[in-house]
Design a protein around this motif. Sequence first.
Motif, short mmCIF file in Angstrom:
data_model
loop_
_atom_site.label_atom_id
_atom_site.label_comp_id
_atom_site.label_asym_id
_atom_site.label_seq_id
_atom_site.Cartn_x
_atom_site.Cartn_y
_atom_site.Cartn_z
N LYS A 90 0.93 -1.21 0.04
CA LYS A 90 0.06 -0.02 -0.07
C LYS A 90 0.73 1.17 -0.20
N LYS A 91 2.00 1.27 0.66
CA LYS A 91 2.82 2.49 1.03
C LYS A 91 3.72 2.48 -0.42
N LEU A 92 4.02 1.36 -1.18
CA LEU A 92 4.86 1.65 -2.30
C LEU A 92 4.00 2.13 -3.58
N ARG A 93 2.60 1.79 -3.48
CA ARG A 93 1.68 2.26 -4.78
C ARG A 93 1.68 3.59 -5.06
N LEU A 94 2.01 4.57 -3.88
CA LEU A 94 1.99 5.90 -4.58
C LEU A 94 3.28 6.17 -5.02
N SER A 95 4.42 5.26 -4.51
CA SER A 95 5.56 5.53 -5.21
C SER A 95 5.69 5.31 -6.68
N MET A 96 5.08 4.04 -6.79
CA MET A 96 5.13 3.25 -8.18
C MET A 96 4.29 4.28 -9.11
N ILE A 97 3.34 4.87 -8.75
CA ILE A 97 2.41 5.78 -9.52
C ILE A 97 3.26 6.90 -9.62
N LEU A 98 4.03 7.54 -8.84
CA LEU A 98 4.75 8.72 -9.11
C LEU A 98 5.84 8.37 -10.26
N ALA A 99 6.40 7.08 -9.84
CA ALA A 99 7.50 6.67 -10.92
C ALA A 99 7.01 6.71 -12.02
N GLY A 100 5.78 6.10 -12.47
CA GLY A 100 5.19 5.84 -13.82
C GLY A 100 4.95 7.32 -14.41
N CYS A 101 4.75 8.17 -13.49
CA CYS A 101 4.31 9.57 -13.81
C CYS A 101 5.68 10.07 -14.62
N VAL A 102 6.65 10.23 -13.67
CA VAL A 102 7.87 10.58 -14.15
C VAL A 102 8.50 9.99 -15.55
N VAL A 103 8.25 8.82 -15.49
CA VAL A 103 8.79 8.10 -17.04
C VAL A 103 7.93 8.53 -17.98
N ALA A 104 6.63 8.94 -17.92
CA ALA A 104 5.82 9.27 -18.83
C ALA A 104 6.06 10.53 -19.16
N LEU A 105 6.35 11.42 -18.17
CA LEU A 105 6.95 13.23 -18.44
C LEU A 105 8.25 12.97 -19.24
N LEU A 106 9.21 12.17 -18.90
CA LEU A 106 10.23 11.99 -19.62
C LEU A 106 10.11 11.49 -21.10
N PHE A 107 9.32 10.58 -21.43
CA PHE A 107 9.12 10.28 -22.89
C PHE A 107 8.44 11.50 -23.60
N ALA A 108 7.46 12.20 -22.84
CA ALA A 108 6.59 13.29 -23.50
C ALA A 108 7.75 14.55 -23.72
N GLU A 109 8.64 14.67 -22.94
CA GLU A 109 9.69 15.63 -22.91
C GLU A 109 10.39 15.56 -24.23
N ALA A 110 11.12 14.00 -24.06
CA ALA A 110 11.97 13.81 -25.40
C ALA A 110 11.20 13.86 -26.61
N GLY A 111 9.88 13.42 -26.58
CA GLY A 111 9.14 13.61 -28.16
C GLY A 111 8.94 15.22 -28.32
N LEU A 112 8.70 15.87 -27.35
CA LEU A 112 8.74 17.38 -27.60
C LEU A 112 10.02 17.93 -28.11
N ARG A 113 11.10 17.58 -27.63
CA ARG A 113 12.20 17.97 -28.13
C ARG A 113 12.58 17.38 -29.52
N TRP A 114 12.24 16.06 -29.87
CA TRP A 114 12.31 15.62 -31.29
C TRP A 114 11.53 16.22 -32.07
N TYR A 115 10.29 16.79 -31.67
CA TYR A 115 9.47 17.54 -32.54
C TYR A 115 9.80 18.80 -33.18
N LEU A 116 10.33 19.65 -31.88
CA LEU A 116 11.10 20.93 -32.05
C LEU A 116 12.15 20.99 -32.95
N VAL A 117 13.05 19.94 -32.85
CA VAL A 117 14.14 19.81 -33.76
C VAL A 117 13.99 19.59 -34.95
#
Length: 155
Positions: A90-117
């Motif tokens: 139960k305690k790790l559930r929030l950590s895993m959700i936050l880690a998933g959000c960080v990974v999704a944001l990293l992919f989104a940021e990489a995609g945005l950089r690729w689009y701008l380049v």
Amino acid sequence: MEIAKGTAVERAFAHGGHSRQDAPGTSPAAASISPLAIDGEFAETFAGDADAARDLAGAYAVARAVIAGDAINLRSGDLAYTAGTAKTRKKLRLSMILAGCVVALLFAEAGLRWYLVKKDLDSLNSSINKIYREVFPTRKKLSMRLPNSARRSSG
């Protein structure tokens, strides 16, 4: 254990002071309790003293497990303590959700950089084509030819 977990105990071994009782207990389950057998390396360790071996059987088992490097876990299998595991999960559930959000944001940021380049490169190419057409209005197509040394390294 039979009542709490619904696990039937078919056979039990008595050690310590319980192994010295002459008559079995009055409960029906007491008939399946027999004194712990003393043989092999266990008997050699206590030099044939069965009473001492039965008294120290628990400590002997723990010492053997430590020497062998095995983890000592008395709450495993049907007796496993699951409340701690559920609490940790139960305690790790929030950590895993936050880690998933960080990974999704990293992919989104990489995609945005690729689009701008890509957008910058397309803009640069269109500017180059525009300048080329202004400089050479009679030529139809811009041909970019690489020197021989560049062709060998790229292919």
